[in-house]
Scaffold this motif. Sequence first.
Motif, PDB file in Angstrom:
ATOM      1  N   ILE A   1      32.456  42.863  25.974  1.00 31.06           N
ATOM      2  CA  ILE A   1      33.724  42.134  25.870  1.00 31.06           C
ATOM      3  C   ILE A   1      34.904  43.069  26.126  1.00 31.06           C
ATOM      4  N   GLU A   2      34.827  44.290  25.611  1.00 38.18           N
ATOM      5  CA  GLU A   2      35.893  45.266  25.848  1.00 38.18           C
ATOM      6  C   GLU A   2      35.986  45.634  27.323  1.00 38.18           C
ATOM      7  N   ASN A   3      34.848  45.734  27.994  1.00 37.12           N
ATOM      8  CA  ASN A   3      34.864  46.025  29.433  1.00 37.12           C
ATOM      9  C   ASN A   3      35.541  44.900  30.200  1.00 37.12           C
ATOM     10  N   TRP A   4      35.228  43.665  29.849  1.00 34.53           N
ATOM     11  CA  TRP A   4      35.891  42.531  30.496  1.00 34.53           C
ATOM     12  C   TRP A   4      37.394  42.566  30.238  1.00 34.53           C
ATOM     13  N   GLU A   5      37.776  42.843  29.008  1.00 31.28           N
ATOM     14  CA  GLU A   5      39.199  42.922  28.679  1.00 31.28           C
ATOM     15  C   GLU A   5      39.875  44.016  29.507  1.00 31.28           C
ATOM     16  N   SER A   6      39.194  45.148  29.669  1.00 34.66           N
ATOM     17  CA  SER A   6      39.772  46.256  30.430  1.00 34.66           C
ATOM     18  C   SER A   6      39.995  45.874  31.881  1.00 34.66           C
ATOM     19  N   VAL A   7      39.050  45.130  32.458  1.00 30.30           N
ATOM     20  CA  VAL A   7      39.218  44.691  33.840  1.00 30.30           C
ATOM     21  C   VAL A   7      40.390  43.717  33.950  1.00 30.30           C
ATOM     22  N   CYS A   8      40.502  42.803  32.990  1.00 29.12           N
ATOM     23  CA  CYS A   8      41.604  41.843  33.025  1.00 29.12           C
ATOM     24  C   CYS A   8      42.950  42.531  32.877  1.00 29.12           C
ATOM     25  N   LYS A   9      43.034  43.536  32.011  1.00 26.22           N
ATOM     26  CA  LYS A   9      44.270  44.311  31.868  1.00 26.22           C
ATOM     27  C   LYS A   9      44.555  45.102  33.137  1.00 26.22           C
ATOM     28  N   LEU A  10      43.491  45.620  33.765  1.00 29.68           N
ATOM     29  CA  LEU A  10      43.649  46.324  35.041  1.00 29.68           C
ATOM     30  C   LEU A  10      44.195  45.376  36.099  1.00 29.68           C
ATOM     31  N   GLY A  11      43.709  44.146  36.071  1.00 30.27           N
ATOM     32  CA  GLY A  11      44.218  43.145  37.004  1.00 30.27           C
ATOM     33  C   GLY A  11      45.694  42.858  36.779  1.00 30.27           C
ATOM     34  N   MET A  12      46.107  42.778  35.522  1.00 34.08           N
ATOM     35  CA  MET A  12      47.510  42.542  35.217  1.00 34.08           C
ATOM     36  C   MET A  12      48.381  43.683  35.721  1.00 34.08           C
ATOM     37  N   ASP A  13      47.872  44.909  35.609  1.00 38.26           N
ATOM     38  CA  ASP A  13      48.634  46.078  36.042  1.00 38.26           C
ATOM     39  C   ASP A  13      48.653  46.248  37.554  1.00 38.26           C
ATOM     40  N   ASN A  14      47.644  45.689  38.226  1.00 37.84           N
ATOM     41  CA  ASN A  14      47.517  45.895  39.675  1.00 37.84           C
ATOM     42  C   ASN A  14      47.647  44.601  40.473  1.00 37.84           C
ATOM     43  N   ASP A  15      48.114  43.557  39.835  1.00 35.37           N
ATOM     44  CA  ASP A  15      48.449  42.305  40.510  1.00 35.37           C
ATOM     45  C   ASP A  15      47.239  41.628  41.162  1.00 35.37           C
ATOM     46  N   PHE A  16      46.124  41.560  40.428  1.00 29.69           N
ATOM     47  CA  PHE A  16      45.019  40.715  40.868  1.00 29.69           C
ATOM     48  C   PHE A  16      44.486  39.939  39.674  1.00 29.69           C
TER      49      PHE A  16
ATOM     50  N   THR B   1      26.317  46.667  35.516  1.00 30.36           N
ATOM     51  CA  THR B   1      26.719  46.106  34.229  1.00 30.36           C
ATOM     52  C   THR B   1      28.245  46.013  34.205  1.00 30.36           C
ATOM     53  N   SER B   2      28.771  45.429  33.157  1.00 29.29           N
ATOM     54  CA  SER B   2      30.228  45.347  33.042  1.00 29.29           C
ATOM     55  C   SER B   2      30.860  46.735  33.030  1.00 29.29           C
ATOM     56  N   LYS B   3      30.140  47.743  32.533  1.00 34.48           N
ATOM     57  CA  LYS B   3      30.668  49.107  32.501  1.00 34.48           C
ATOM     58  C   LYS B   3      30.744  49.692  33.910  1.00 34.48           C
ATOM     59  N   THR B   4      29.664  49.568  34.678  1.00 33.71           N
ATOM     60  CA  THR B   4      29.690  50.108  36.036  1.00 33.71           C
ATOM     61  C   THR B   4      30.651  49.308  36.919  1.00 33.71           C
ATOM     62  N   GLU B   5      30.774  48.015  36.638  1.00 33.97           N
ATOM     63  CA  GLU B   5      31.710  47.187  37.398  1.00 33.97           C
ATOM     64  C   GLU B   5      33.151  47.592  37.119  1.00 33.97           C
ATOM     65  N   LEU B   6      33.462  47.885  35.855  1.00 32.58           N
ATOM     66  CA  LEU B   6      34.800  48.361  35.501  1.00 32.58           C
ATOM     67  C   LEU B   6      35.134  49.623  36.290  1.00 32.58           C
TER      68      LEU B   6
ATOM     69  N   ARG C   1      41.945  37.688  49.259  1.00 27.81           N
ATOM     70  CA  ARG C   1      40.728  38.501  49.190  1.00 27.81           C
ATOM     71  C   ARG C   1      40.060  38.373  47.820  1.00 27.81           C
ATOM     72  N   ILE C   2      38.800  37.925  47.825  1.00 25.61           N
ATOM     73  CA  ILE C   2      38.009  37.744  46.606  1.00 25.61           C
ATOM     74  C   ILE C   2      36.879  38.764  46.599  1.00 25.61           C
ATOM     75  N   PHE C   3      36.767  39.513  45.516  1.00 22.05           N
ATOM     76  CA  PHE C   3      35.627  40.402  45.319  1.00 22.05           C
ATOM     77  C   PHE C   3      34.706  39.812  44.262  1.00 22.05           C
ATOM     78  N   ALA C   4      33.420  39.732  44.582  1.00 19.58           N
ATOM     79  CA  ALA C   4      32.397  39.306  43.625  1.00 19.58           C
ATOM     80  C   ALA C   4      31.652  40.544  43.140  1.00 19.58           C
ATOM     81  N   VAL C   5      31.674  40.784  41.832  1.00 17.67           N
ATOM     82  CA  VAL C   5      30.969  41.932  41.281  1.00 17.67           C
ATOM     83  C   VAL C   5      29.916  41.452  40.292  1.00 17.67           C
ATOM     84  N   GLY C   6      28.883  42.247  40.146  1.00 11.95           N
ATOM     85  CA  GLY C   6      27.775  41.902  39.270  1.00 11.95           C
ATOM     86  C   GLY C   6      26.600  42.804  39.584  1.00 11.95           C
TER      87      GLY C   6
END
Length: 208
Positions: free
Chosen positions: A97-112, A59-64, A11-16
């Motif tokens: 950049i911090e928002n992107w980092e937060s999403v990537c860390k969220l992915g690490m914690d939630n296995d995506f 935005t990256s904030k609303t996407e997060l 499953r791929i989600f496209a956000v933007g």
Amino acid sequence: IDKEKVDNVFRIFAVGGSTTYGGASNDDETWPAHLQKIIDGSISDKKIEVINAGISGGTSKTELNLIKQKITKYNPDLVIMYDGWNDHSSIPVNDTIENWESVCKLGMDNDFDVIIAVQPVTITGQRVLTNQEITNTFSNFSYIKKSNQYIDSFDKLNEICTSTVDLRHIFDYIQKPIFWDYGHTVSVGNKIIAENIFSTISPIYFGK
């Protein structure tokens, strides 16, 4: 979309923002829709869903917030963030950049997995604009400066994100109309975006 994902589904989600949602195209002509078509025509041994979670003005904030509050509940395997244009006019570069980092860390914690894509606008490439694009666009060169800073963050982001991709020059040699205005792309542009994103994800997930 079924909340519970079947075991064999990727499953791929496209956000933007609206450039993902489809501000200048029909539902079946957005870049996520084209990505689904490309995958369906290229990958036969896996069931892959591409879900368009773009929101006009996102935005990256609303996407997060969207990813944290909703998308994680749908068991994503991959989240693709297609960003740049909306952020550059409303959010400081470091916050993006911090928002992107937060999403990537969220992915690490939630296995995506998470892939960050910095989007093109009319002035980021070398192509000669068509009359339609000249009529419907405007000069705002601040995006070039800020998008360069986004790209400069890729080395750091690649330490925690799955991948990053700079799409700002993908239209350089395309002579037909691509943009509806400064940043929204018509169907042919969305197809090229999808092809480039497929080229990024295919070696990682599909071995092609």
